[in-house]
Design a protein around this motif. Structure first.
Motif, PDB file in Angstrom:
ATOM      1  N   ASN B  70       0.865  -1.184   0.000  1.00 48.37           N
ATOM      2  CA  ASN B  70       0.000   0.000   0.000  1.00 48.37           C
ATOM      3  C   ASN B  70       0.906   1.239   0.000  1.00 48.37           C
ATOM      4  O   ASN B  70       2.139   1.122   0.047  1.00 48.37           O
ATOM      5  N   GLU B  71       0.328   2.413  -0.077  1.00 44.00           N
ATOM      6  CA  GLU B  71       1.137   3.627  -0.273  1.00 44.00           C
ATOM      7  C   GLU B  71       2.158   3.822   0.858  1.00 44.00           C
ATOM      8  O   GLU B  71       3.288   4.238   0.620  1.00 44.00           O
ATOM      9  N   ILE B  72       1.750   3.498   2.091  1.00 42.98           N
ATOM     10  CA  ILE B  72       2.659   3.666   3.238  1.00 42.98           C
ATOM     11  C   ILE B  72       3.853   2.720   3.109  1.00 42.98           C
ATOM     12  O   ILE B  72       5.007   3.110   3.338  1.00 42.98           O
ATOM     13  N   PRO B  85       6.512   2.030   9.014  1.00 44.73           N
ATOM     14  CA  PRO B  85       5.573   2.756   9.883  1.00 44.73           C
ATOM     15  C   PRO B  85       4.242   2.028  10.034  1.00 44.73           C
ATOM     16  O   PRO B  85       3.880   1.212   9.176  1.00 44.73           O
ATOM     17  N   ASP B  86       3.557   2.333  11.099  1.00 49.29           N
ATOM     18  CA  ASP B  86       2.212   1.777  11.296  1.00 49.29           C
ATOM     19  C   ASP B  86       1.336   2.104  10.089  1.00 49.29           C
ATOM     20  O   ASP B  86       1.406   3.210   9.549  1.00 49.29           O
ATOM     21  N   LYS B 130       1.330  -3.687   9.497  1.00 47.48           N
ATOM     22  CA  LYS B 130       2.113  -3.104  10.586  1.00 47.48           C
ATOM     23  C   LYS B 130       1.237  -2.308  11.540  1.00 47.48           C
ATOM     24  O   LYS B 130       0.532  -1.378  11.126  1.00 47.48           O
ATOM     25  N   ASP B 131       1.280  -2.721  12.797  1.00 42.85           N
ATOM     26  CA  ASP B 131       0.616  -1.986  13.869  1.00 42.85           C
ATOM     27  C   ASP B 131       1.453  -2.269  15.124  1.00 42.85           C
ATOM     28  O   ASP B 131       1.282  -3.302  15.784  1.00 42.85           O
ATOM     29  N   SER B 132       2.350  -1.343  15.428  1.00 42.78           N
ATOM     30  CA  SER B 132       3.376  -1.630  16.436  1.00 42.78           C
ATOM     31  C   SER B 132       2.792  -1.865  17.828  1.00 42.78           C
ATOM     32  O   SER B 132       3.416  -2.547  18.651  1.00 42.78           O
ATOM     33  N   LYS B 133       1.602  -1.319  18.076  1.00 44.36           N
ATOM     34  CA  LYS B 133       0.982  -1.560  19.387  1.00 44.36           C
ATOM     35  C   LYS B 133       0.198  -2.865  19.395  1.00 44.36           C
ATOM     36  O   LYS B 133       0.405  -3.736  20.238  1.00 44.36           O
ATOM     37  N   LYS B 134      -0.706  -2.989  18.430  1.00 45.84           N
ATOM     38  CA  LYS B 134      -1.584  -4.162  18.379  1.00 45.84           C
ATOM     39  C   LYS B 134      -0.792  -5.459  18.253  1.00 45.84           C
ATOM     40  O   LYS B 134      -1.157  -6.481  18.843  1.00 45.84           O
ATOM     41  N   TYR B 135       0.279  -5.398  17.463  1.00 43.78           N
ATOM     42  CA  TYR B 135       1.061  -6.610  17.208  1.00 43.78           C
ATOM     43  C   TYR B 135       2.451  -6.533  17.831  1.00 43.78           C
ATOM     44  O   TYR B 135       3.430  -7.049  17.276  1.00 43.78           O
ATOM     45  N   ALA B 136       2.523  -5.908  19.011  1.00 45.07           N
ATOM     46  CA  ALA B 136       3.828  -5.704  19.668  1.00 45.07           C
ATOM     47  C   ALA B 136       4.551  -7.034  19.912  1.00 45.07           C
ATOM     48  O   ALA B 136       5.782  -7.109  19.836  1.00 45.07           O
TER      49      ALA B 136
END
Lengths: 179, 179
Positions: B70-72, B85-86, B130-136
């Protein structure tokens, strides 16, 4: 004198920006391919993917390849419409195929004997540009082949259309849209 | 009664439209992968290409593969920034690799012994979200594997993170951006 120096530095700066923009936008070069006059279209590396394939000619060619379409081409591929409408552009990037020791080491545990191949460096990039009037003599397609941003010679470009002629029933396009 | 019948037919029609839209937009299914709860992101087939590769495990796996961002994710790949990045999502489509007799016949004149391989059918599609909190607990990444729009089981998804762990220094991502 100071004004001239200022203007000069401004020109140099703008030239730098222009070169940077040219690279960032995908314009690797302003040279046009012989016969067809096709230039490298801006941003083709970011176009939607049509398909990928592999070409192996032992001792000569060992490549992984990707074909990309501009919006007009992608729409036609998805709708399965032939011939492609004017304005359609198909880009093909050919990369060297190289074994990935890194991946093989990681995969060895789960998949003994795994052979992972990744892309190495770009070998060349080819374009087909649909313009049924301008390129009426060659099935409505203009062809171009670039290496490192520079077009191949006339002799090379004379081979494009004859090679694509067997695919006349597919409007001279070999690639199928990957599901 | 007529009103109920009308409402019912309207609901049926809308459901049909919703299903059609879901397929057209790339949502093959609303099911979420176990452990991570990742669903198939809309439109991933049209995302920009990160790279292509080939995986061969004799007798077991014979695939051509494409990774999309995706763009990110694409921005991070182009800038060479780690960690991702998330919000970054990477999609990987794995197709069967099949020889193309059609292409080989065409190529035979110019390249005797040419072996062209193209994509067959999709085997599976994988996602990293990528979700640094959810998938820490798993390096900040949620993983998902779908076949025909249906997620694999829990046991399969338990293998994702351990397999990606050797690539910790690349933020758990094996794929390099293809030049």
């Amino acid at each position: 004198m100071r004004r001239i120096a200022y203007l000069l530095s401004a020109v140099v700066a703008l030239t730098g920006v222009a070169v940077w923009m040219a690279h960032a936008s995908g314009y690797a070069d302003e040279q046009a391919a012989p016969i067809y006059g096709v230039k490298i279209p801006a941003g083709y590396r970011d176009w939607k993917l049509i398909a990928v394939d592999q070409l192996l000619v032992p001792g000569k060619i060992d490549q992984l390849r990707g074909q990309f379409g501009n919006e007009i081409a992608i729409k036609a591929f998805k709708e399965g419409k032939l011939p492609f409408p004017d304005g359609a552009i198909i880009a093909a990037i050919h990369w060297t195929r190289v074994p990935s020791e890194y991946n093989n080491n990681v995969l060895a545990g789960a998949f003994p004997g795994a052979q992972s191949f990744v892309v190495g460096s770009p070998v060349n990039v080819q374009f087909m540009v649909k313009d049924s009037k301008k390129y009426a003599a060659t099935g409505g397609w203009g062809f171009a082949d670039f290496k490192d941003g520079k077009p191949g010679d006339k002799a090379l470009h004379e081979t494009c259309f004859p090679c694509h002629t067997p695919a006349k029933d597919r409007d001279y396009v070999f690639t199928h849209y990957a599901p």
